[in-house]
Enzyme design. Structure first.
Site, PDB file in Angstrom:
ATOM      1  CB  CYS A 183     -19.922   0.021  -5.856  1.00 20.28           C
ATOM      2  SG  CYS A 183     -20.041   0.191  -4.070  1.00 20.28           S
ATOM      3  CE  LYS A 185     -23.030  -5.602  -6.859  1.00 21.31           C
ATOM      4  NZ  LYS A 185     -23.097  -5.427  -8.329  1.00 21.31           N
ATOM      5  CG  PHE A 227     -22.064   5.358  -2.181  1.00 19.45           C
ATOM      6  CD1 PHE A 227     -23.204   4.764  -2.689  1.00 19.45           C
ATOM      7  CD2 PHE A 227     -21.791   5.219  -0.819  1.00 19.45           C
ATOM      8  CE1 PHE A 227     -24.068   4.041  -1.858  1.00 19.45           C
ATOM      9  CE2 PHE A 227     -22.645   4.494   0.011  1.00 19.45           C
ATOM     10  CZ  PHE A 227     -23.782   3.904  -0.508  1.00 19.45           C
ATOM     11  CD  GLU A 266     -28.604  -2.478 -12.853  1.00 23.39           C
ATOM     12  OE1 GLU A 266     -28.814  -2.894 -11.695  1.00 23.39           O
ATOM     13  OE2 GLU A 266     -27.644  -2.842 -13.550  1.00 23.39           O
ATOM     14  CG  HIS A 275     -22.156  -4.395  -3.566  1.00 23.85           C
ATOM     15  ND1 HIS A 275     -21.127  -4.346  -4.483  1.00 23.85           N
ATOM     16  CD2 HIS A 275     -22.767  -3.178  -3.635  1.00 23.85           C
ATOM     17  CE1 HIS A 275     -21.104  -3.167  -5.068  1.00 23.85           C
ATOM     18  NE2 HIS A 275     -22.095  -2.438  -4.569  1.00 23.85           N
ATOM     19  CG  HIS A 283     -24.672  -1.836  -9.529  1.00 25.19           C
ATOM     20  ND1 HIS A 283     -23.363  -2.154  -9.235  1.00 25.19           N
ATOM     21  CD2 HIS A 283     -25.076  -0.996  -8.536  1.00 25.19           C
ATOM     22  CE1 HIS A 283     -23.002  -1.534  -8.116  1.00 25.19           C
ATOM     23  NE2 HIS A 283     -24.025  -0.830  -7.679  1.00 25.19           N
TER      24      HIS A 283
END
Lengths: 410, 79
Positions: A162, A334, A398, A313, A339, A303
């Site tokens: 991502c 998002k 990830f 975050e 996403h 994010h």
């Protein structure tokens, strides 16, 4: 710049819908999701181009469509918009060789791999399409864009889950700084809204399942009722150009990339470390490379996936801004598009540049009850008009990979 | 035109996205109909599937025109 997303087709169409607080999330329409835990996603709306929807044959010739997975289709659509918008059509061999492409993806041709697996499983390996491999390979968006436009410079790609979109734009800007190219077409493309993609992220307990009956409410970054991310598909592509090169040809310049930072968590395959310290270090590195004070940043595109990691975050951003936290706006777009995985960072970097252009912070939809209070304004529900000179955009993937990019108006 | 020729023509039109009028017996897949080497592999597979025939690689390499394909398939079907 070019975007195709669940909000539709085209840069301005996406931006105006985003600012209006509209959502591109709905019940999955491209297949029946009833057997899967998650029923919602952000899919690119099909329909007439003039209505801001996608008619693929307007962009990719019908006979070529079956040679590419959908993520390549979407990458080509956004790249075409971006290249046309930039006006950069190199005619000399030298200029073509100084123009490169770096478009990433997190997943690549998942549906294509699924279909091909079935063909082989059924004992029909000899019937496998010769286009299977080039249809699924992630770097083939870059390949197709280069072939379409004759861009013969560095032809590269990025695969960092991502974070791919931000890494692609950041790395491409570094290639220009290092002198490998004058112009780079960069960004990300993704189309993993398919049974295998939804099932896979569902098994990892990453997707929202509590809002199957109210899809538009499913993506709710920082809200106490959030329960996972909503997958989206699409592509975001920018044309990066060495500043003097762009100025000399009178190019339309949206903004400047002034900072880029990267880090690794070295912690866990899917979960961020405590306090999202990897994100903190990526943002810090970006600020350092930009040579600015954090208080110069007026907007952060988070994010913010609508998972438990949102608050981590937030902690990292609060730590970065310190006393300046109350001055900055941070939102997660998002909430409106879901996403977009490997395309997310690219689309969000573009939104950050438009936030500067129009002095508007796009909203975080569905942020009804923040799970954590913060001095940072998270632009709940409605866009905010505010002075934004510099913006920061975060993407984390990830594997514990983090990337932050800082942009400024020109 | 034979049934086989009709079907071959239809497959070529569909796979290469060319106008029907261009698919003449003499038309070369690569030189006249815009196919590349991967397209021709796919075309041969489509013929195999549609006519339930096996076209070995050495035979496939010799199929360059629409007529080559029709002739090969007619021969296989007659055998």
């Amino acid at each position: 710049m070019g975007i195709v997303s669940p909000l539709g087709l085209g840069l301005e169409h996406n931006w105006s819908r985003l600012i209006a607080g509209e959502s591109g999330i709905g019940r999955i329409a491209s297949f029946d999701p009833s057997d899967l835990p998650a029923h919602v996603a952000g899919e690119v709306p099909a329909g007439p181009t003039e209505a801001g929807c996608l008619t693929l044959s307007d962009w990719v010739p019908v006979k070529d469509q079956k040679k590419m997975d959908r993520f390549i289709h979407l990458g080509l659509v956004a790249a075409t918009e971006a290249v046309e918008d930039s006006g950069w059509k190199p005619e000399s061999e030298e200029d073509r060789c100084r123009t490169g492409v770096m478009i990433g993806s997190g997943i690549g041709g998942l549906q294509t791999i699924y279909d091909a697996s079935i063909t082989v499983h059924e004992g029909r390996a000899r019937r496998l399409s010769p286009f299977f491999i080039p249809s699924a390979l992630i770097n083939l968006v870059s390949g197709h864009v280069s072939i379409k436009y004759g861009f013969k410079g560095p032809n590269h790609s990025v695969v960092t889950a991502c974070a791919s979109g931000v890494h692609a734009i950041g790395d491409a800007s570094r290639l220009i700084m290092l002198g490998d190219a004058d112009v780079m077409v960069a960004g990300g493309a993704e189309a993993a809204v398919c049974p295998l993609g939804i099932a896979g992220f569902s098994s990892a307990r990453a997707l929202s399942t509590a809002f199957n009956a109210e899809p538009e409410k499913a993506s709710r970054p920082w809200d106490r009722d959030r329960d996972g991310f909503v997958m989206g598909e699409g592509a975001g592509i920018v044309v990066l150009e060495e500043y003097e090169h762009a100025k000399a040809r009178g190019a339309k310049i949206y903004g400047e990339i002034i900072g880029y930072g990267m880090s690794g968590d070295a912690y866990h395959i899917t979960a961020p470390a405590e306090g999202h310290e990897g994100a903190y270090r990526a943002m810090q590195a970006a600020v350092r490379s930009a040579g600015i004070a954090v208080s110069d940043i007026g907007y952060v595109n988070a994010h913010g996936t609508s998972t438990m990691a949102d608050d981590l975050e937030l902690q990292a951003v609060e730590r970065l801004f310190g006393d300046a936290a109350s001055q900055v706006a941070m939102s997660s777009t998002k909430s409106a598009i879901g996403h977009l995985l490997g395309a997310a960072g690219a689309v969000e970097a573009i939104f950050s540049i438009l936030a500067i252009r129009d002095n508007v912070a796009p909203p975080t939809l569905n942020l009804d009850n923040p799970s954590t209070e913060s001095a940072i304004d998270r632009v709940a529900h409605e866009a905010q008009r505010r002075k934004i000179d510099i913006a920061l955009s975060n993407s984390f993937g990830f594997g514990g990979t983090n990337a932050s990019i800082i942009v400024r108006g020109v | 035109m034979s049934e086989i020729a009709d079907k071959v023509k239809k497959i070529v039109v569909e796979h290469l996205g060319v106008e029907e009028s261009k698919v003449t017996p003499e038309a070369s897949f690569i030189d006249d109909l815009g196919a590349d080497s991967l397209d021709t592999v796919e075309l041969v597979m489509a013929f195999e599937e549609a006519f339930s025939v096996e076209i070995p690689e050495d035979a496939a390499e010799k199929i360059a025109t629409v007529k080559d394909a029709i002739d090969y398939i007619e021969k296989q079907k007659a055998a």
